[in-house]
Write an enzyme that holds these catalytic residues in place. Structure first.
Site, PDB file in Angstrom:
ATOM      1  CB  CYS B 101      -0.910   0.027   1.210  1.00  0.00           C
ATOM      2  SG  CYS B 101      -1.973  -1.411   1.261  1.00  0.00           S
ATOM      3  CG  HIS B 354      -6.190   1.794  -0.378  1.00  0.00           C
ATOM      4  ND1 HIS B 354      -5.023   2.392  -0.804  1.00  0.00           N
ATOM      5  CD2 HIS B 354      -5.815   0.841   0.531  1.00  0.00           C
ATOM      6  CE1 HIS B 354      -3.993   1.805  -0.205  1.00  0.00           C
ATOM      7  NE2 HIS B 354      -4.435   0.865   0.605  1.00  0.00           N
ATOM      8  CB  CYS B 385      -1.574   0.744   7.943  1.00  0.00           C
ATOM      9  SG  CYS B 385      -3.178   0.612   7.131  1.00  0.00           S
TER      10      CYS B 385
END
Lengths: 724, 415
Positions: B101, B354, B385
């Site tokens: 991510c 996302h 995160c």
């Protein structure tokens, strides 16, 4: 998403609704229908909504989007719906674009070639105009976002729009109609000269199609004004939408050139007409029809011009010229990809190095082609050091010239030159997988070469001869392994001529023939399999034609009459110019060889022999204008006083030539030189440059009645390559 | 008197500009269902070059593009392929980055470090993830030792499960708080969109659907404006029966790309590229993979410590909303209220989506816009995160703040 493509509604426009209904129903099964879905896009800058229409036939890029009656009906339905939305103030603009790589590749030729009546022809012509007129009369500005190839009717749909963007990578913009036997008849002949000027229009509508169907790229199109702006392909559609927004907001103004003045217009048209006459001598209708439409475009109103295009299309759609053109176009594009009679390609031997015996003009061209396309080492042999040096020098010069013209990079040129070696020792060819002999056309010499090669090369290696007329069987009869010998007949100039005749001798093995086909394919040539008969296809027919002309002249026909006699065929050059191009001694060498093998159908010509012996030209030196060269009248003297009892007029010479060709084609089919007339035509179009509108030659022989008269039968079923 | 950050070690690095594609739902019928991932990234590069004609493309020293799944249309070294496809000069090199991510964030910090040591002047950094074409973890082959030696909990590879674990860890992190947060994210995004704070950062993307033809994606697809607490209270908990994490409190699966221009402050001055942010510090940190959502806490502590700043010095927070609970855990750790207006003022990933490796640059681009609106704020941070138990944080300084020292833009623009 708004708008709908379901249900095309009742046709409105110049085509009658019942005619449209009949034609769309009749072609629905055959047509690969192009759909025209529409989606709304918000234009930047708050200038409103753009209705974005996509032309898409639902197939990938191997099946280009084409336009037939049902597709036009869908497009028209979509555009009519947008017209209503525009009137209601819902949209600020309409744009048309295409599936990846294509805006549209033009009219559906399969359907164009199968129309059965003048009414249907007129209906399809009018349907195109009716559809494109909706773009002109949208009520809001219209845009074409030319994302890919736009050919013929595909380009004309863009021309019907108010503005045009083009993706900078597009290289296929063209109006190829006159190449095939049509005119740009969905607005092209009217819009193009008004948009880009008459001179550029003549180039696009006539000159490029007649120069082997050359196309225009995005940069050129933007420079001439054919399109308004070329945009980077990476975000072409996004930036086209942004550009459209700026045009609508007034931020971008699109300049339009003024109409050329009448004097310029007329002068360009007159010059183009003279050019057509020099080139075609009236042999084809389509280019002249297109020029007439271009000539009228300046002072005509749009509806008058459209009606004239309708009539020109209607006339041309129902001609043998077009049908033969479509037949031949299909031969050279689609059907040539699968050579008839080629053995299973799995039988082909890998070719990791190639030997060439001889380093003369033909051999050098072959070596360069092989080095470029096969990318393998090429080993050549010559008889003495002087010829080795000359060969290497010739190859270097040839490759440097190609690099200078931008046909290959410098690195590629270095590689090609570096991969070719010439030696006086034939033993250097010991390791090659394929050896091609390209020595002088003398049977004894060629036999010696093969005998010498057989002693040194691998027993599996393939031997090929580039002979243009000699018997492959005779050349290889004395060998221990004649089964590995084939003919690979290239045409001069090797780099440009797309044909290779692959000669299968009686004892040639499938493996050897498969290897020859595979090599031809890797060389990006079209291969046609032919039997081991004298002259194969191209030279046998070309020489038959020249022999008929020569024998007419020998019998007292004036050379100028004989030279002019073939003009109605629209061949690339007259018979004497052809002799000069080939070289009179070479032509006579082949003629003697065919005379020996095939007899009196190929009579010897004492007059021509004398000219060759004296080293004289048969046409004057080219004057650099590129115009066709007529026979030099001074050569008449070697044939004696013209006008004797056996003299023919132009019609008589043409009749003799066509009769001879029909007879020869019939014999070739009987002998199994090729299995079908299609192969004859493919050879003549690609190997001799014979024109599409003759269909090569056999459709014309059917049409003129010469096949029937000479052979007692047609060469094609009615309707295959002509109207009936 | 507020603290001033410790000076950046090396040449100062500025964030010149960032853009992103509209985000799409990662579904066959989503706006990018028929669009390639690399094509999305290409559009962002083209847009940055168009917005900054003062930047000669040949001055770009490197192109770093992240993707979590680097295969197919996200394979073949994206930084290079996208550069070539976007028409950058062949002299401009590129590479591919992966930190799941935090891919784009890592592309930014890695190239910033290269600028900092003087190896480069101007770079493009960003990321792309087409989760419709590349589902999370697809075709991954975790080493069996992870399980055999209990290196990680079996559930640690499922991000939703790690979010449930966070709820377990602190009973104060209730579903109700998470639901409230999720709804607020949707509301804040809708407000930001309506007030024109989202669209300026978007580059339109042409999208083709074989059935419907070409269209143009100009807006984010995932947001669900008008979502209420009542609506999401009823949603199922897919990661655990009786769990707390729902579609309303998790970022949706998303397709999209984001890209930015970074430059050495002196190079920006030379080229006349106005900085929108200046990098202060960055840090990454690891945590127990089973509670990967805690990652931003230690990474933020580390980044603040390196900057010589405290949490009270930070006036704006852009934190990636992988899950509502993970943002709440961050807020709890730093004593921020659930509805602190400094946190994600434009809403977050729960609303907008996302697309894994691209989100880091979306956070930065939004923070840059907020800096313009808030010249009184001197420092802000972006944090997120990362799967398998990591967090990343970058601290930024606002050039619009009165105390800012350094190049703030070309002279003409300042007059």
């Amino acid at each position: 998403m708004t708008g709908t493509t379901t249900g095309t509604g009742v046709w409105t426009g110049t085509a009658a609704a019942e005619d449209v209904a009949r034609l769309t129903a009749a072609t629905a099964d055959l047509e690969r229908i192009t759909h025209a879905p529409v989606r709304d896009v918000t234009l930047p800058g708050g200038v409103g909504t753009l209705a974005l229409v996509t032309l898409d036939n639902g197939f990938d890029h191997t099946r280009p989007t084409t336009l037939g009656p049902n597709g036009l009906a869908e497009i028209a339905a979509t555009l009519r719906a947008q017209q209503a939305r525009a009137a209601a103030g819902e949209i600020a603009a309409v744009a048309v674009t295409g599936k990846p790589y294509y805006l549209a590749a033009g009219a559906d030729l399969r359907i164009m070639g199968r129309l059965t009546s003048e009414d249907d022809a007129r209906t399809i012509a009018r349907m195109g105009h009716d559809t494109y007129r909706l773009l002109r009369e949208m009520g809001v500005p219209t845009f074409a976002f030319v994302n890919g190839a736009a050919l013929g009717g595909g380009l004309e749909i863009a021309l019907a729009c108010t503005y045009r963007t083009v993706s900078a990578d597009v290289s296929a913009l063209a109006l190829p109609e006159t190449y095939l036997g049509l005119v740009p008849g969905w607005g092209g002949c009217y819009e193009v000269p008004r948009l880009v000027g008459i001179e550029a229009a003549v180039d696009l509508v006539l000159s490029r199609p007649l120069a082997n169907n050359r196309r225009t790229d995005a940069a050129t199109a933007a420079a001439t004004g054919l399109v308004d702006v070329a945009l980077h392909p990476a975000d072409f559609l996004e930036q086209s939408v942004a550009w459209a927004g700026r045009v609508l907001s007034g931020e971008v103004e699109v300049p339009r050139r003024a109409l050329d003045d009448a004097a310029t217009w007329d002068a360009v048209v007159a010059a183009a007409h003279a050019q057509l006459d020099r080139r075609l001598h009236g042999a084809r209708r389509a280019p002249y029809a297109a020029l007439e439409l271009l000539a009228a475009a300046r002072d005509s109103d749009v509806e008058t011009a459209y009606a004239a295009e309708d009539e020109a299309l209607t006339e041309l759609l129902m001609t043998d010229e077009l049908r033969a053109g479509l037949y031949a176009f299909d031969l050279v594009t689609r059907r040539s990809r699968k050579p008839t009679g080629a053995p299973d390609r799995a039988l082909a031997r890998p070719v990791r190095s190639v030997g060439i015996v001889g380093a003369g003009l033909m051999a050098r061209q072959l070596a360069v082609l092989v080095a470029r396309r096969l990318r393998v080492p090429v080993l050549m042999t010559e008889v003495d050091d002087e010829r080795v040096v000359a060969g290497l020098e010739g190859i270097r010069t040839m490759v440097e010239q190609m690099a200078r013209k931008g046909r290959m990079s410098e690195a590629e040129a270095n590689r090609v030159v570096g991969s070719i070696g010439i030696s006086t020792d034939i033993g250097t060819l010991a390791g090659v997988d394929l050896a091609i002999e390209a020595v002088t056309e003398v049977m004894g010499v060629k036999q010696q070469v093969f005998a010498a090669l057989e002693k040194i090369i691998d027993p599996e290696a393939v031997l090929a001869t580039n002979t243009s007329a000699l018997s492959v069987a005779e050349m290889s009869g004395h060998l221990e392994h004649p089964e590995r010998v084939v003919g690979l007949h290239f045409f001069n100039p090797v780099a440009q001529m797309p044909l290779v005749e692959v000669v299968r001798a009686e004892r040639s093995s499938d493996a050897a023939v498969a290897t020859a086909f595979a090599v031809a394919e890797q060389l990006r040539k079209t291969a046609v399999g032919v039997a081991d008969r004298p002259g194969f296809v191209v030279n046998r027919l070309l020489l038959r034609m020249l022999a008929e002309v020569a024998s007419a002249v020998e019998a007292g026909t004036p050379v100028e009459v004989a030279d002019r006699a073939l003009r109605p065929l629209g061949l690339p050059m007259g018979p004497f110019a052809l002799m000069q191009l080939v070289g009179l001694p070479v032509a006579l060498h082949v003629l003697r060889s065919l005379h020996e093998d095939l007899g009196d159908r190929y009579p010897l010509s004492p007059g021509l022999e004398r000219l060759a012996a004296e080293g004289r030209r048969v046409v004057p030196e080219a004057d650099g204008s590129g115009r066709e060269q007529d026979v030099d009248p001074s050569i008449q003297e070697v044939f004696g006083e013209p006008g004797r009892a056996g003299a023919l007029d132009e019609t008589g010479v043409l009749d003799a030539v066509l009769t001879g060709l029909a007879e020869e084609v019939g014999l070739m089919l009987d002998e199994g030189v090729v299995s079908e007339p299609e192969q004859v035509d493919l050879c003549m179009v690609l190997g001799a440059g014979w024109p599409l509108h003759l269909g090569g030659i056999t459709p014309h022989l059917d049409r003129s009645g010469h096949a029937e008269r000479a052979l007692g039968r047609r060469l094609h079923e009615p309707g295959v390559a002509g109207l009936r | 008197m507020p603290t001033a950050a410790a000076p950046f070690h090396g040449r100062p690095v500025v964030f010149v500009d960032g853009v992103r594609t509209p985000f799409g739902r990662a579904r066959p019928d989503g706006i990018y269902g028929h669009t390639r991932a690399d094509d999305l990234a290409v559009r962002t590069v083209r847009e940055l070059l168009r917005r900054h004609p003062a930047l000669p493309p040949e001055r770009i020293d490197d192109v770093a593009i992240a993707a979590t799944t680097q295969r197919g249309d996200q394979g073949l070294t994206l930084g290079r392929t996208v550069g070539v496809l976007a028409g950058l000069p062949e002299t401009v090199p590129g590479f591919a980055v992966d930190r799941m991510c935090a891919g784009a964030m890592t592309a930014v910090t890695a190239t910033a470090a290269a600028i900092g040591v003087g190896a480069q002047d101007v770079v493009l950094a960003g990321g792309v993830e087409h989760m419709g074409r590349h589902p999370m973890g697809f075709d991954a082959d975790p080493n069996p030792r992870f399980m055999a030696e209990r290196l990680v909990d079996a559930q640690a590879l499922n991000m939703g499960c790690t979010a449930e674990n966070l709820h377990d860890r602190d009973p104060g992190l209730t579903r109700d708080r998470a639901d409230q947060y999720g709804v607020a994210s949707q509301r804040k995004y809708a407000e930001a969109l309506a007030s024109g704070r989202i669209t300026p950062d978007l580059v339109p993307v042409a999208t083709r659907d074989p059935e419907r033809g070409w269209g143009l994606a100009t807006a984010d697809e995932p947001p669900r404006p008008g979502t209420t607490v009542e609506q999401i209270r009823a949603l199922p908990t897919p990661f655990r029966p009786g769990g707390r994490v729902t579609a309303g409190t998790a970022a949706p699966l998303t397709d999209g790309a984001a890209m930015c221009v970074l430059a050495a402050e002196d190079a920006a001055g030379e080229l006349g590229l106005a900085p929108r942010m200046r990098m202060v510090s960055f840090a990454y940190a690891g945590v127990d993979p089973a509670v990967m959502g805690l990652g931003p806490v230690p990474s933020t502590r580390k980044a603040l410590q390196r900057a010589g700043l405290g949490i009270e010095d930070i006036g704006l927070f852009e934190i990636n909303e992988a899950f509502a609970v993970q943002v709440l855990a961050f807020c709890d750790a730093f004593g921020l209220a659930d509805d602190d207006p400094r946190v994600n003022p434009y809403g977050g990933a729960i609303a907008v989506g996302h697309p894994l490796a691209s989100s880091g640059v979306r956070l930065m681009t939004q923070l840059a816009r907020q800096f313009e609106e808030h010249p009184e704020v001197r420092y802000g941070l972006t944090t997120m995160c990362v799967g398998l138990g990591q967090g990343g944080t970058v601290v930024w300084e606002n050039p619009h703040h009165p105390d800012y020292e350094g190049f703030t833009g070309p002279k003409e623009a300042q007059r």
